[in-house]
Design a protein around this motif. Structure first.
Motif, short mmCIF file in Angstrom:
data_model
loop_
_atom_site.label_atom_id
_atom_site.label_comp_id
_atom_site.label_asym_id
_atom_site.label_seq_id
_atom_site.Cartn_x
_atom_site.Cartn_y
_atom_site.Cartn_z
N LEU A 164 0.83 -1.21 0.00
CA LEU A 164 0.00 0.00 0.00
C LEU A 164 0.87 1.26 0.00
CD1 LEU A 164 -2.73 1.39 0.18
CD2 LEU A 164 -2.62 1.13 2.67
N ALA A 165 1.90 1.30 0.85
CA ALA A 165 2.78 2.46 0.88
C ALA A 165 3.50 2.65 -0.45
CB ALA A 165 3.80 2.30 2.02
N PHE A 166 3.93 1.55 -1.07
CA PHE A 166 4.60 1.62 -2.38
C PHE A 166 3.64 2.16 -3.44
CE2 PHE A 166 5.74 -0.20 -6.48
CZ PHE A 166 7.10 0.04 -6.55
N ASP A 200 4.92 0.99 11.60
CA ASP A 200 5.63 1.87 10.66
C ASP A 200 4.69 2.54 9.67
OD1 ASP A 200 8.07 1.15 11.81
OD2 ASP A 200 8.25 -0.62 10.53
N LEU A 201 3.39 2.30 9.80
CA LEU A 201 2.42 2.86 8.87
C LEU A 201 2.37 4.37 9.02
CD1 LEU A 201 0.18 1.92 6.83
CD2 LEU A 201 -1.42 2.05 8.74
N PRO A 202 2.44 5.14 7.90
CA PRO A 202 2.31 6.60 7.99
C PRO A 202 0.95 6.98 8.57
CG PRO A 202 3.16 5.95 5.84
CD PRO A 202 2.72 4.69 6.53
N SER A 203 0.90 8.10 9.28
CA SER A 203 -0.33 8.50 9.97
C SER A 203 -1.50 8.70 9.01
CB SER A 203 -0.09 9.77 10.78
OG SER A 203 0.31 10.84 9.93
N HIS A 204 -1.24 9.28 7.82
CA HIS A 204 -2.35 9.56 6.91
C HIS A 204 -2.97 8.27 6.38
CE1 HIS A 204 1.00 9.03 4.05
NE2 HIS A 204 0.09 8.78 3.13
N LEU A 205 -2.16 7.20 6.23
CA LEU A 205 -2.71 5.92 5.79
C LEU A 205 -3.47 5.23 6.92
CD1 LEU A 205 0.12 4.42 3.54
CD2 LEU A 205 -1.97 5.60 2.86
N LEU A 206 -2.98 5.35 8.15
CA LEU A 206 -3.70 4.79 9.29
C LEU A 206 -5.08 5.43 9.42
CD1 LEU A 206 -3.86 3.13 11.93
CD2 LEU A 206 -2.83 5.11 13.08
N ILE A 207 -5.13 6.74 9.32
CA ILE A 207 -6.41 7.46 9.44
C ILE A 207 -7.35 7.06 8.31
CG2 ILE A 207 -7.44 9.76 9.31
CD1 ILE A 207 -4.85 10.77 10.71
N ARG A 208 -6.79 6.89 7.12
CA ARG A 208 -7.61 6.46 5.97
C ARG A 208 -8.24 5.09 6.21
NH1 ARG A 208 -4.77 6.73 0.19
NH2 ARG A 208 -5.48 4.74 -0.67
N LEU A 209 -7.47 4.18 6.78
CA LEU A 209 -7.99 2.84 7.07
C LEU A 209 -9.05 2.89 8.16
CD1 LEU A 209 -4.63 0.84 7.02
CD2 LEU A 209 -6.40 0.80 5.26
N LEU A 210 -8.77 3.62 9.24
CA LEU A 210 -9.70 3.68 10.36
C LEU A 210 -11.02 4.34 9.98
CD1 LEU A 210 -7.30 4.64 13.30
CD2 LEU A 210 -8.40 2.43 12.91
N ARG A 211 -11.01 5.21 8.99
CA ARG A 211 -12.24 5.90 8.59
C ARG A 211 -13.04 5.15 7.54
NH1 ARG A 211 -10.14 12.27 8.50
NH2 ARG A 211 -9.89 12.42 10.77
N SER A 212 -12.54 4.00 7.11
CA SER A 212 -13.23 3.25 6.05
C SER A 212 -14.45 2.51 6.60
CB SER A 212 -12.27 2.26 5.40
OG SER A 212 -12.97 1.40 4.51
N ASP A 213 -15.54 2.51 5.84
CA ASP A 213 -16.73 1.74 6.20
C ASP A 213 -16.48 0.24 6.12
OD1 ASP A 213 -18.16 4.06 6.60
OD2 ASP A 213 -19.06 4.05 4.60
N ARG A 232 -5.52 13.37 18.60
CA ARG A 232 -6.92 13.75 18.39
C ARG A 232 -7.40 13.32 16.99
NH1 ARG A 232 -10.52 17.69 20.31
NH2 ARG A 232 -8.96 18.47 21.78
N GLU A 233 -6.57 13.53 15.98
CA GLU A 233 -6.97 13.19 14.62
C GLU A 233 -7.13 11.68 14.44
OE1 GLU A 233 -5.78 14.32 10.02
OE2 GLU A 233 -4.33 14.64 11.63
N VAL A 234 -6.20 10.90 15.01
CA VAL A 234 -6.28 9.44 14.88
C VAL A 234 -7.49 8.90 15.65
CG1 VAL A 234 -5.15 7.27 15.48
CG2 VAL A 234 -3.82 9.13 14.46
N LEU A 235 -7.67 9.33 16.89
CA LEU A 235 -8.76 8.81 17.71
C LEU A 235 -10.13 9.29 17.24
CD1 LEU A 235 -7.17 9.11 21.26
CD2 LEU A 235 -7.45 7.04 19.87
#
Length: 539
Positions: free
Chosen positions: A76-78, A110-123, A153-156
């Protein structure tokens, strides 16, 4: 060739490093990339940098067809870094579906924060309950937060607190301890649960759903058994108090020719094939009929029947064919025949197995069929594993650690998992529940015992969904009690959990994974309990 052995301290005239040149030359001569996962990643980067399209095609094929919880995040990162949209979608879908296993890997931290947030916000994030999403976010913040309040705050804020039960909400402060200011956490919880929120909280669900096909169950008064003709799908998993979660089951359809149990199913391209089985308990009531069901338009079609009726058998799709292996014939004898159904021509042809079997399990892997356990003609449970390549003699492989029949076998991550069933008692003529759970590696031709199954599942069903092995229904041979439990094994965490319960306590059922029409997943499609005695109780 001289450049391939050039002094690494001296840059090459071409700009290639010695390692990159070795990699490109090796691929040019062999057409392959040999080495561990970091070598594959390096090969992909090199192929893009120097426009080696053949090498890039090979790497992308590995990326899209060989994903594991350990490699999915790297892919995914690649894909994001090099703007490979299609590869990124495949990797993201895989990570969302296998999220509990991905979280357990070191690469998750090691996951970048923007990708973690993208995953957590997925339906489509696959979690048993929303507390798992909070646990994942807290684990990542513990390793990467460094007291950054805005980041925490953004992640949670990506966690859907509104989906949590009261018992789970009480656990939130302890789960998130040390990763965020308690005041910030309280603000996020209040905002999520506020009645003035503009939109209702979306329930997370995978595109594919678990489908239960037919089976046999006790009547409401426990006086008799009643085979089922219904197909149910698990719409969503609900949070509840206790260890057993609630599953919201919805009606998908029903068999066109009446009830069925001890049958077999196969799925090809989201089309369900239902083969053989029995309608009732008569000695000669063993079916040879075959039907095809298309869930997207709710249509059934009668196909050419098998050459003989079968029950207690296995059916496996491989390429453009479906194989019906062994089983009990109309005369209740074990059979050694294998029938092959040609999807294009609607025809059957027969081939033999090395031995007559019934109550066995089978699945496909790397162009071959694998058949495990079962009973022979003398009703003796087997521990054997056969590899059957169509058109070639069957090969006897390393046996399982114990006998079993009436069990399940599923492929996941290039390995074969077997669970449930029964076995013969040592030195006795009777049978007992088989709780041992083991996995087979085709590369090593060996079995490894894993955590035992927490509950007996004899003649139950199984499927792989979201990276989990789901084992459903069946009964205990030692107590003769049917079970409605759904147990799930998570390979990443190496644990069994209880996913919920079936609509009823079914035995001799079949289970598969399908994509159902969006209309069936809307709120208007809930079954009315007052209009059908078959309505599941959702508990």
């Amino acid at each position: 060739m001289r450049e391939a052995t050039h002094d690494p301290a001296t840059p090459l005239a071409t700009g290639l490093s010695p390692a990159e040149l070795r990699l490109l030359l090796s691929f040019a001569y062999t057409g392959a990339v040999a080495g561990p996962w970091p070598v594959v990643l390096e090969a992909a980067e090199t192929s893009l940098r120097y426009q080696a399209w053949g090498l890039l095609t090979l790497c992308l094929d590995v990326f899209t067809h060989g994903l594991t919880p350990e490699t999915g995040l790297d892919v995914l990162a690649f894909a994001v870094a090099y703007d490979l949209a299609q590869v990124g979608r495949v990797a993201e879908d895989y990570i969302l579906a296998t999220f509990p296993s991905v979280v357990a890997t070191p690469a998750f931290l090691d996951l970048p924060s923007h990708l973690l947030i993208r995953l957590l916000r997925s339906d489509e994030l696959n979690v048993l309950h929303e507390l798992e999403a909070l646990e994942a976010a807290s684990r990542w913040l513990m390793a990467n937060g460094n007291g950054q309040e805005d980041l925490a705050r953004e992640v949670l804020s990506s966690v859907r607190f509104a989906l949590m039960s009261g018992q789970e909400l009480k656990k939130v402060p302890s789960v998130a301890a040390g990763v965020a200011d308690p005041k910030v956490l309280r603000e996020l919880m209040v905002a999520s649960l506020s009645p003035v929120a503009q939109l209702p909280c979306r329930v997370r669900s995978l595109e594919e759903v678990l489908v239960v096909c037919g089976g046999d169950k006790l009547t409401a008064n426990l006086a008799a058994r009643k085979p089922s003709r219904d197909l149910w799908f698990a719409h969503r998993y609900l949070s509840a108090v206790g260890l057993v979660k609630q599953v919201e089951w919805r009606a998908l359809g029903h068999f066109p020719d009446g009830p069925r149990f001890r049958h077999a199913v196969a799925v090809v391209g989201n089309i369900l094939y239902v083969l053989g089985g029995k309608r009732y308990y008569g000695v000669h009531d063993t079916l040879a009929s075959v039907y095809r069901y298309q869930p997207m338009d709710d249509s059934w079609e009668r196909l050419s029947s098998m050459t003989c009726g079968r029950s207690y058998f296995a059916a496996v799709a491989l390429g453009d064919f479906i194989y019906a292996l062994g089983g009990c014939s109309r005369e209740l004898y074990c059979t050694d025949t294998v029938e092959c159904y040609d999807l294009a021509n609607d025809t059957w042809r027969c081939q033999p197995l090395p031995m007559a079997l019934c109550g066995h399990a089978a699945c496909a892997l790397d162009g071959a069929l694998y058949v495990s356990g079962g009973c022979n003609e003398a009703s003796q449970c087997q521990a054997s594993l056969l590899r059957y390549i169509p058109g070639m003699p069957a090969t006897l492989l390393a046996p399982m650690n114990g006998q079993r029949a009436g069990h399940v076998m599923e492929e996941a991550g290039g390995q074969l998992y077997v669970a449930g069933g029964l076995c013969q008692q040592d030195g006795q003529t009777g049978y007992r529940d088989q709780l041992a759970f083991e996995v087979y590696s085709p590369k090593l031709d060996s079995w490894v015992l894993l955590s035992p199954l927490p509950h007996a599942h004899v003649v139950g069903g199984a499927a792989v969904l979201g990276g989990e092995l789901l084992v459903l229904g069946g009964y205990s041979h030692e107590t003769y009690q049917d079970t409605h439990l759904i147990h799930a094994y998570q390979p990443g965490a190496r644990r069994w959990i209880t996913r919920g319960t079936l609509p009823h306590a079914y035995t001799d059922l079949q289970v598969c994974v399908l994509t159902v029409p969006p209309a069936l997943r809307g709120p208007s499609c809930l079954k009315d309990p007052s209009k059908s005695p078959e309505t599941p109780n959702n508990t």
